[in-house]
Scaffold this motif. Structure first.
Motif, mmCIF file in Angstrom:
data_model
loop_
_atom_site.group_PDB
_atom_site.id
_atom_site.type_symbol
_atom_site.label_atom_id
_atom_site.label_comp_id
_atom_site.label_asym_id
_atom_site.label_seq_id
_atom_site.Cartn_x
_atom_site.Cartn_y
_atom_site.Cartn_z
ATOM 1 N N LEU A 25 0.809 -1.413 -0.059
ATOM 2 C CA LEU A 25 -0.051 -0.046 0.067
ATOM 3 C C LEU A 25 0.809 1.241 0.012
ATOM 4 C CD1 LEU A 25 -2.868 -0.957 2.489
ATOM 5 C CD2 LEU A 25 -2.899 -1.072 -0.099
ATOM 6 N N SER A 26 1.746 1.244 0.552
ATOM 7 C CA SER A 26 2.767 2.300 0.676
ATOM 8 C C SER A 26 3.592 2.683 -0.540
ATOM 9 C CB SER A 26 3.862 2.099 1.773
ATOM 10 O OG SER A 26 3.313 2.336 3.111
ATOM 11 N N LEU A 27 3.779 1.618 -1.320
ATOM 12 C CA LEU A 27 4.274 1.694 -2.770
ATOM 13 C C LEU A 27 3.438 2.330 -3.610
ATOM 14 C CD1 LEU A 27 6.760 -1.218 -3.178
ATOM 15 C CD2 LEU A 27 7.285 1.117 -3.139
ATOM 16 N N LEU A 28 2.046 1.873 -3.590
ATOM 17 C CA LEU A 28 1.128 1.976 -4.633
ATOM 18 C C LEU A 28 0.528 3.335 -4.195
ATOM 19 C CD1 LEU A 28 -0.495 -1.474 -4.822
ATOM 20 C CD2 LEU A 28 0.854 -0.424 -6.473
ATOM 21 N N PHE A 29 0.267 3.940 -2.956
ATOM 22 C CA PHE A 29 -0.478 4.781 -2.576
ATOM 23 C C PHE A 29 0.281 6.269 -2.023
ATOM 24 C CE2 PHE A 29 -3.816 1.546 -2.475
ATOM 25 C CZ PHE A 29 -4.807 2.122 -3.448
ATOM 26 N N GLU A 30 1.665 5.945 -1.826
ATOM 27 C CA GLU A 30 2.366 6.740 -0.894
ATOM 28 C C GLU A 30 2.197 6.476 0.553
ATOM 29 O OE1 GLU A 30 4.681 9.074 -1.889
ATOM 30 O OE2 GLU A 30 4.590 8.090 -3.803
ATOM 31 N N PRO A 31 3.389 6.535 1.265
ATOM 32 C CA PRO A 31 3.078 6.129 2.740
ATOM 33 C C PRO A 31 2.466 7.168 3.474
ATOM 34 C CG PRO A 31 5.572 6.656 2.225
ATOM 35 C CD PRO A 31 4.554 6.322 0.604
ATOM 36 N N SER A 32 1.637 7.012 4.313
ATOM 37 C CA SER A 32 1.013 7.933 4.921
ATOM 38 C C SER A 32 0.327 7.225 6.221
ATOM 39 C CB SER A 32 -0.303 8.653 4.429
ATOM 40 O OG SER A 32 -1.471 7.864 3.937
ATOM 41 N N ILE A 191 -3.299 6.671 -10.390
ATOM 42 C CA ILE A 191 -2.081 6.697 -10.049
ATOM 43 C C ILE A 191 -1.472 5.390 -9.590
ATOM 44 C CG2 ILE A 191 -0.166 7.719 -8.850
ATOM 45 C CD1 ILE A 191 -1.962 10.245 -8.833
ATOM 46 N N ALA A 192 -2.100 4.778 -8.733
ATOM 47 C CA ALA A 192 -1.553 3.544 -8.261
ATOM 48 C C ALA A 192 -1.446 2.251 -9.121
ATOM 49 C CB ALA A 192 -2.498 3.142 -7.157
ATOM 50 N N LYS A 193 -2.731 2.330 -10.144
ATOM 51 C CA LYS A 193 -2.618 1.088 -11.275
ATOM 52 C C LYS A 193 -1.360 1.462 -12.177
ATOM 53 C CE LYS A 193 -7.216 -0.372 -10.645
ATOM 54 N NZ LYS A 193 -8.655 -0.628 -11.342
ATOM 55 N N SER A 194 -1.188 2.706 -12.418
ATOM 56 C CA SER A 194 -0.242 3.092 -13.555
ATOM 57 C C SER A 194 1.337 2.608 -12.780
ATOM 58 C CB SER A 194 0.162 4.525 -13.714
ATOM 59 O OG SER A 194 0.680 5.251 -12.612
ATOM 60 N N ARG A 195 1.296 2.492 -11.450
ATOM 61 C CA ARG A 195 2.640 2.200 -10.772
ATOM 62 C C ARG A 195 2.995 0.739 -10.936
ATOM 63 N NH1 ARG A 195 3.156 5.900 -5.171
ATOM 64 N NH2 ARG A 195 3.508 7.687 -6.345
ATOM 65 N N LEU A 196 1.878 0.012 -11.110
ATOM 66 C CA LEU A 196 2.370 -1.284 -11.460
ATOM 67 C C LEU A 196 3.476 -1.623 -12.430
ATOM 68 C CD1 LEU A 196 -1.285 -2.911 -11.098
ATOM 69 C CD2 LEU A 196 0.776 -2.883 -9.457
ATOM 70 N N GLU A 197 3.096 -0.863 -13.693
ATOM 71 C CA GLU A 197 4.050 -1.002 -14.826
ATOM 72 C C GLU A 197 5.521 -0.237 -14.440
ATOM 73 O OE1 GLU A 197 4.449 0.756 -19.492
ATOM 74 O OE2 GLU A 197 2.526 0.862 -18.424
#
Length: 206
Positions: A25-32, A191-197
């Motif tokens: 979650l921290s990678l996909l959404f940014e840690p918070s 944004i999170a889904k684009s990070r998978l690539e």
């Protein structure tokens, strides 16, 4: 750059701020903080009581479904975990890549100054929110124009116009304010889904 854990690890983990799910979650959404204290345990319960995960897209969708159940302050806090457009300090590697910080051609200083002012304007007009958009390879200059359109401003490179004191502040919870909040949450999901690539991960990796 960190990598995502295997889906099987996420499926089997117990709720914990250092769990494989929390890491993903921290990678996909940014840690918070709210991601770790609220989303991680909620999502862990959902995953534990559901059929095995089949894709990271599914994980992101499950997360967005849980976030949609939160009250307004919690959703506002969640999107504030993302950096402002134009920021260059303390960015994660993925945010830096998305915002073009690591690009060959640097963003002109006048565009950065304009973005800084537009962020301040936006946060004045929409108190408690932060401007979030799926950059998707677009330049910061283009994003500045998008922000101007959202705010109803003329396109400009002025670092201080219009003056913040002239702006009208929307009341939290109004239709326009909630529309921006909901749009921002959906863009965080995009944004999170684009990070998978960007992470070199097949969305169906297990």
């Amino acid at each position: 750059m960190s990598t995502l854990p295997m889906l099987a690890e996420i499926q089997a983990c117990h709720s914990d701020p250092d769990s494989p799910l929390a890491h993903a979650l921290s990678l996909l959404f940014e840690p918070s903080p709210i991601l770790l204290t609220t989303l991680e345990p909620q999502l862990n319960k959902v995953i534990a009581s559901s059929a095995p995960l089949t894709s990271y897209d599914q994980l992101i969708d499950l997360a967005l479904t849980e976030i949609a159940k939160w009250d307004v302050p919690a959703r506002s806090e969640f999107i504030s975990g993302h950096p402002r457009i134009g920021e260059s300090k303390a960015l994660s590697a993925l945010s830096a890549k998305e915002q073009g910080v690591q690009g060959v051609k640097p963003t002109p200083p006048e565009v950065l100054a304009r973005l800084n002012h537009l962020n301040a304007c936006y946060e004045t007009c929409y108190p408690g929110l932060r401007y979030i958009t799926f950059v998707n390879g677009r330049s910061r200059a283009v994003i500045a124009e998008e922000m101007e359109d959202v705010l109803g401003f003329n396109h400009s490179l002025s670092p201080d116009e219009p003056a913040i004191v002239t702006l009208t502040q929307l009341e939290i919870g109004t239709a326009s304010w909630l529309s921006e909040l909901n749009r921002a949450v959906q863009d965080v999901g995009r944004i999170a889904k684009s990070r998978l690539e960007a992470l070199g991960i097949d969305s169906r990796l297990q």
